[in-house]
Design an enzyme around this catalytic site. Structure first.
Site, PDB file in Angstrom:
ATOM      1  N   ASP A   1      22.089  98.299 103.059  1.00 45.63           N
ATOM      2  CA  ASP A   1      23.655  98.049 103.431  1.00 45.63           C
ATOM      3  C   ASP A   1      23.681  97.713 105.114  1.00 45.63           C
ATOM      4  OD1 ASP A   1      26.166  97.404 102.959  1.00 45.63           O
ATOM      5  OD2 ASP A   1      26.942  99.320 103.683  1.00 45.63           O
ATOM      6  N   SER A  48      33.338 100.964 109.176  1.00 44.87           N
ATOM      7  CA  SER A  48      32.108 100.543 108.641  1.00 44.87           C
ATOM      8  C   SER A  48      31.405  99.245 109.668  1.00 44.87           C
ATOM      9  CB  SER A  48      32.128  99.782 107.297  1.00 44.87           C
ATOM     10  OG  SER A  48      32.747 100.725 106.383  1.00 44.87           O
ATOM     11  N   GLY A  62      37.323 100.190 107.929  1.00 43.74           N
ATOM     12  CA  GLY A  62      37.173  99.312 109.284  1.00 43.74           C
ATOM     13  C   GLY A  62      36.451  99.955 110.390  1.00 43.74           C
ATOM     14  N   VAL A  92       5.589 101.947  89.245  1.00 38.24           N
ATOM     15  CA  VAL A  92       5.398 102.840  88.423  1.00 38.24           C
ATOM     16  C   VAL A  92       6.977 103.217  87.989  1.00 38.24           C
ATOM     17  CG1 VAL A  92       3.344 103.803  88.923  1.00 38.24           C
ATOM     18  CG2 VAL A  92       5.206 104.684  90.298  1.00 38.24           C
ATOM     19  N   HIS A 152      27.995  95.259 103.559  1.00 39.98           N
ATOM     20  CA  HIS A 152      29.274  95.137 102.826  1.00 39.98           C
ATOM     21  C   HIS A 152      30.561  94.653 103.614  1.00 39.98           C
ATOM     22  CE1 HIS A 152      30.127  99.221 104.344  1.00 39.98           C
ATOM     23  NE2 HIS A 152      31.486  98.903 104.010  1.00 39.98           N
TER      24      HIS A 152
END
Length: 390
Positions: A156, A231, A229, A289, A126
């Site tokens: 991510d 991240s 920031g 499934v 992201h």
């Protein structure tokens, strides 16, 4: 006896006199030694006095070992619309209901970790998703353009590559599987673009799932301050080894840390790294499934004799599950010898298998226990698989 008492009284008098002299002239001699983790009071400013307090316990060595390999990531991207924010859980996480400035390009701020001498950098998907240009700034001041090697939206994670003269600072990997709740960890990153910052806390929980942030969730929760920031930055142990990639914070408004942050375990991050570097994508196993949890009503209705497992609600036609002989109403108890208790566990276990590989799936059908041979399929990104329909 009288002579003994006389000697005792004289010794006591001398001891008391000595105590009062020391208490008056050298009171610091009577203070208890500082405990580990405490700080010795700063001495009065005088010639020969130390410049700062003598610290008995510090995380400086861990921070110094890991910090050079943690970088700032700047990604130029168009401003997201309100519709995009509403549709994307990561944008909702960081913007809440606040609409960013309209029709203006944004510089996404994040962090990353250099994980190899070849210049590979782990960060969050992201942080770089939709970017037209990505730049990386090292802690030593170097600035360079970064190439996007690949992304894995389902965890991510993203991998960048930078080209700079050797040697590059590389972080040492730790073992997330050895973490325990209560262990001290440090979060290193570039919050709010103020510059590299180190915060400390503990591991608050392990194996956090069902946060709605990604398809495959197994987060480390920490109270170390993680802010926008951070991240893509590093979560490290007290030896400065990488144990997680900081990914998200709990926030009602997208603002600062509330003491609940999440990181992707380093083991999972390195698996994604290896796949993206080698193949440019992550290939995962697929069963085919739709499932649900089992409860007492299900056990009674289907006359089951198991205390754990995942209920098969529907089997997709021509899927690996159908070819293996799975039927609606079956309860999957383990895959390849690994027990599964929830639909999420089943997703993770099957996804970890290589497509086209073969394994055995254990199934409870009524009172019968079955062992079915399974040839694992290839999961398509964002496929509804092994979970209850939304």
């Amino acid at each position: 006896m009288r002579q003994t008492w006389l000697i005792f009284s004289q010794a006591t008098t001398v001891a008391l006199a000595g105590y009062f002299v020391v208490h008056t002239l050298k009171p610091e001699w009577l203070q208890a030694p500082p405990q580990v983790g405490h700080v010795v009071p700063t001495l009065p400013a005088a010639e020969g006095a130390p410049p700062r307090a003598a610290v008995q316990f510090s995380f400086a060595a861990a921070a110094q070992a890991a910090s050079p390999a943690v970088v700032a990531v700047l990604a130029n991207k168009p401003a997201p619309s309100q519709r995009e924010i509403d549709a994307d859980p990561w944008l909702r996480f960081h913007f809440g209901k606040r609409l960013p400035q309209q029709a203006r390009p944004q510089t996404g701020l994040g962090s990353g970790v250099i994980v190899s001498p070849e210049g590979y950098v782990l960060t969050n998907n992201h942080v770089v998703s939709g970017a037209t240009e990505i730049r990386v700034q090292l802690a030593d001041g170097r600035d360079t353009e970064a190439k996007l090697v690949g992304t894995d939206p389902e965890t991510d994670l993203a991998v960048l590559r930078i080209t700079l003269p050797a040697p590059l600072p590389v972080i040492h990997p730790g073992k997330a599987g050895e973490l325990q709740v209560g262990d001290v960890v440090l979060a290193i990153g570039n919050p709010f673009n103020v510059g590299q910052t180190v915060t400390s806390g503990i591991v608050s929980a392990l194996g956090r799932t069902q946060l709605g942030l990604s398809t495959f969730e197994n987060f480390i929760q920490t109270d170390a301050a993680i802010n926008p920031g951070n991240s893509g930055g590093a979560l490290v142990d007290v030896q400065g080894r990488l144990v997680g990639i900081n990914t998200a914070i709990y926030s009602r408004t997208g603002g600062g840390s509330l003491g609940i942050g999440f990181a992707i375990p380093v083991d999972s991050a390195y698996q994604v790294l290896e796949a993206l570097v080698k193949d440019g994508k992550v290939s995962r196993g697929w069963l085919g499934v739709i499932t649900g949890d089992i409860n007492s009503d299900v056990v009674e209705t289907l006359k089951l004799s198991v205390d754990h497992g995942v209920l098969v609600k529907e089997v997709f036609k021509a899927s690996p599950a159908a070819k293996a002989g799975l039927e609606a109403g079956d309860v999957v108890t383990d895959v390849g010898g690994q027990p599964v208790r929830t639909p999420r566990e089943l997703v993770n276990v099957v996804a970890a298998l290589k497509p086209d590989s073969k394994t055995i799936i254990a199934v409870q059908r009524g009172k019968d226990s079955l062992k079915l041979p399974l040839q694992v399929g290839l999961r398509q990104p964002q496929t509804t698989d092994d979970t209850s329909p939304e």
